[in-house]
Structure formats: C-alpha cells, structure tokens
Design an enzyme around this catalytic site. Structure first.
Site, PDB file in Angstrom:
ATOM      1  N   TYR A  41      37.738  65.304  83.655  1.00 20.53           N
ATOM      2  CA  TYR A  41      38.841  64.944  82.534  1.00 20.53           C
ATOM      3  C   TYR A  41      39.126  63.732  83.212  1.00 20.53           C
ATOM      4  CZ  TYR A  41      42.789  63.814  79.871  1.00 20.53           C
ATOM      5  OH  TYR A  41      44.047  62.760  79.287  1.00 20.53           O
TER       6      TYR A  41
ATOM      7  N   ARG B 270      53.186  62.588  89.176  1.00 20.69           N
ATOM      8  CA  ARG B 270      54.916  62.002  88.308  1.00 20.69           C
ATOM      9  C   ARG B 270      54.993  62.074  87.020  1.00 20.69           C
ATOM     10  NH1 ARG B 270      53.878  56.454  87.354  1.00 20.69           N
ATOM     11  NH2 ARG B 270      53.010  57.393  85.413  1.00 20.69           N
TER      12      ARG B 270
ATOM     13  N   ARG C 253      49.713  67.080  75.400  1.00 19.46           N
ATOM     14  CA  ARG C 253      48.885  68.636  76.246  1.00 19.46           C
ATOM     15  C   ARG C 253      48.533  68.066  77.715  1.00 19.46           C
ATOM     16  NH1 ARG C 253      43.648  66.813  75.816  1.00 19.46           N
ATOM     17  NH2 ARG C 253      43.001  68.808  76.088  1.00 19.46           N
TER      18      ARG C 253
ATOM     19  N   PHE D 209      43.923  42.659  93.215  1.00 19.71           N
ATOM     20  CA  PHE D 209      43.843  43.607  92.021  1.00 19.71           C
ATOM     21  C   PHE D 209      43.684  45.101  91.757  1.00 19.71           C
ATOM     22  CE2 PHE D 209      41.359  44.913  87.914  1.00 19.71           C
ATOM     23  CZ  PHE D 209      42.065  44.942  87.419  1.00 19.71           C
TER      24      PHE D 209
END
Length: 411
Positions: free
Chosen positions: A168, A212, A225, A285
C-alpha cells in the site's frame, strides 16, 4: 506564548525562523501571473505549505512539473480519501484518473475545504499539465495510472500483513519517489534511474505520516480508513481503536515502537539515494523531508502522546533543519543525531528493543562510515540560552517588526 518560551529555551532557532518566515513570504509573492499557473501555485501553498517551500527552490521548468505532479496526485488522493463516495463509483475514477488529466472538461466534485476547491477547479491543473514537456507528461501519467490502480485495489481490502502495508505504501508514496526520479531525469539535471532506493524514499515518509497521524485518523468522522497493519497491532490489542484508551497505554507504546522500528528499515536506502544526488536544489528538495521524517520518528518513539494528541517537531527546529540542510554532511549529521535521540529512548523491557537497537546501529554505522560526521550540524542537542531571557525577547520583538516591514515592502 508557547513559541516565545521555545525561543527563550532554543535561541539558536530564532534566526532560522526569521529567515524561513521571510522566504515563505517571498515565495507567496512569486506566484506566476497566468490564471492557471496562479491557481496551481496558490493551491500548492494551501494543501502543503512545507512542500511549497522546498519546491520553490527548484529550477523553473522542473518546479512547474513537480508542482503539477503533486497537485494531480493530491486530487487523486482526494478521491480515495472521500468516504462518501461509494466504492463502485470510486474505483473506476481511480483507475481512469490518468486519462482525465488530459481532459480540461472532466470534473468530479468531492473532498472538503481546499481539496474541494482543487477538484472543482481541476481544469486549471489540467491546463498547466498540458503545457509541460512531453517527458514530464509521460512520467506523471504513468505514475498516476499505477497509483490509481493500487488505490483501487486497497479500497476493497484492509491492510492485514506487513507485506500488504509495504505494498500500500508503495502505491501511495513509493510511486511518488519513482515519479520524482523520472522528473529529475527528464529535466536532465540528474541521471538517477528510478529503483528500489526511490521507492524507499517514499515509504519512509509515508510510514512516518501513518504513525504520527494515528489519533487524527482514528477519530475522523466519517470514519477514516486506517493503515496500521493488523499483523503488527494485533500483537498488542483486540482492535486498533483500543490503543487510544488509557488502560492500554503500555501495549499502545509497544505497538508504536514496533511501527517505528519497521519504518527504520528504509533509512539506509534513503541515505544511499540522497548521496547520489548532484544538483543542489534537488538535493535540498529531497533531503529536508527525510530529515523531518527521522526527527518526527525520534519524537514519536516511546511517546504515548501519539495516542493522546499531536506530536511534531517544534517550529524553530523545523526552521533550523530547512536553513541548515545544504550538503550530505548535514544529512548524515542530522540522521546520526536523531538516531541518538531515538536510541536514548529505547527501554530494555520493550519487546522489540533488540531489533530497534540493531536498526539504529546500522543507521549510525552508515553515517560514521561516510566520513562526514566531523562536519555535521547538531539538531538533537538542546541548546542552552547564552544571554538574558529579556534580551532574547526584545530581539524577537524587534525581528518580528522587521518581518512585518518586509512583508509590506518586499516586491
């Protein structure tokens, strides 16, 4: 008042905070004049202020591509997150989203607040997307297609195993890492081939966010979910929601530590990826979010507050990281420091203590073997006030006045 106390305790963070405030205001004034680009950059500031800060430092062409990439995936994520959309409606939209980004007339109303605005005005994003170079478009289309298919797959199933958790996270974040590598390559500023290291960059950030955001997600109405894998949490509770109850505090913290230990698996790959970057703006970045992630995990570890409220790095430390991250020495230094903080919180009684310490030691070994730690900046150590508190407050007020003045005068 809390911010003032933090500055008195950590005076070395004041100057970076002022610099960050000025840079943020400057970024807000750099929004392009064209309506569709103005919408995109304004929306970027609303849906991810921290991301907007690091993206502004990129080369203009790559900056535009990354901005659109982020907003396209943010829109896709808005569809996935909207629990009011029936699955039989949502799945086809997720699977076809990569085609919709070529159609300025396509529209689907969903989401709330700024995300609803993004979906309602998505034609601006599509218009900007169609102005990107073909290499950028192909990379964004491919990742959007793969991510949409992965999201559709998990709409219909729960995350049961750690393997499914990794799968996932690959779909929703690992693919972002792969896509960014493709955009860097298309810009000709980097020559990195998208691989497992790119995937790990995404997984590390995503797992940190999932850890978190436990309380925010579990309390969301309608019910959000959850993506903590059953294989982990079922060792500590009958249901995932049980972890937020005070009587389960000991088991909740043990489960949390298990989750953090799992996330640490990706750190060495992340360090290898960042060490291969050559363009300074791309390096910053990539590096700043990764340092924020290891810092957040260090704060979350063994911390029951994750199940009671919000755990995040204080604003001054965030500013210090953003201002001080310029080279790989800074990255190794910050990872070493935060891993030291994490190590200091490991208790022998924790069921995963041995595994956790092993992963921390592997991270620290990578940092030491880089040979760059003697050049590091310290983010972990608590800075002590070196001057009178009243003087610090006076300086803070003076700098606040300067910032207010600059806000009015800055072109």
């Amino acid at each position: 008042m809390g911010s003032l106390k933090a500055i008195v305790k950590h005076p070395d963070e004041l100057y970076p905070m002022i610099k960050l405030k000025i840079a943020s205001k400057h970024a807000e004034k750099q929004i392009p004049p064209e309506p569709h680009w103005a919408f995109c950059y304004s929306m970027l500031l609303k849906v991810s202020r921290s991301f907007a800060f690091v993206i502004q430092q990129l080369d203009v062409e790559l900056r535009n591509a990354v901005c659109i990439f982020y907003l396209v995936l943010r829109a896709l994520d808005t569809v996935e997150d909207d629990t009011s959309i029936p699955s039989d409606v949502k799945v086809p939209i997720l699977e076809a989203f990569h085609r919709h980004i070529y159609d300025v007339k396509w529209h689907f109303a969903c989401g709330t607040k700024e995300y609803k605005v993004l979906m309602d005005e998505l034609h601006h994003v599509v218009t900007a997307f169609l102005e990107l170079g073909r290499g950028y478009q192909e990379a964004i289309e491919e990742i959007t297609k793969r991510m949409g298919a992965g999201m559709a797959k998990f709409i219909l199933k729960e995350v049961e195993t750690v393997d499914e958790y990794n799968e996932y996270c690959h779909y929703v974040a690992g693919l972002v890492g792969l896509g960014l590598s493709k955009l860097f390559y298309a810009s000709k500023l980097e020559n990195l081939a998208p691989d497992t290291l790119s995937n790990s960059m995404g997984l590390f950030l995503q797992k940190t966010n999932i850890i978190r955001d436990y309380l925010e997600d579990i309390n969301e109405i309608p019910k959000s979910r959850m993506f903590w894998p059953r294989e982990i949490w079922s060792k500590y509770a009958n249901t995932l929601e049980d972890l937020k109850h005070e009587e389960n505090s000991v088991k909740a913290v043990q489960c949390l530590n298990d989750m953090v230990t799992n996330a640490l698996l990706h750190v060495e790959d992340c360090l290898k990826y960042m060490s291969a970057l050559r363009e300074p703006s791309i390096f910053r970045f990539c590096a700043i979010p990764q340092i924020m992630a290891i810092g957040t995990l260090a704060l979350c570890y063994n911390n029951i507050t994750v199940f009671r409220g919000v755990v995040k790095m204080r604003r001054g430390l965030t500013a210090k990281v953003m201002d001080g991250t310029k080279t790989m020495a800074d990255v190794y230094g910050s990872f070493f420091d935060f891993s030291c903080l994490l190590k200091s919180k490991v208790e022998k009684s924790d069921p995963n203590a041995t595994k956790t310490l092993s992963r921390i030691e592997a991270i620290q070994k990578s940092c030491v073997e880089s040979g760059l730690l003697n050049k590091r900046r310290s983010y972990m150590l608590t800075s002590q006030p070196r001057c009178n508190s009243a003087l610090i407050i006076a300086v803070f007020v003076l700098l606040a006045v300067i910032v207010a003045f600059l806000k009015k005068k800055m072109p």
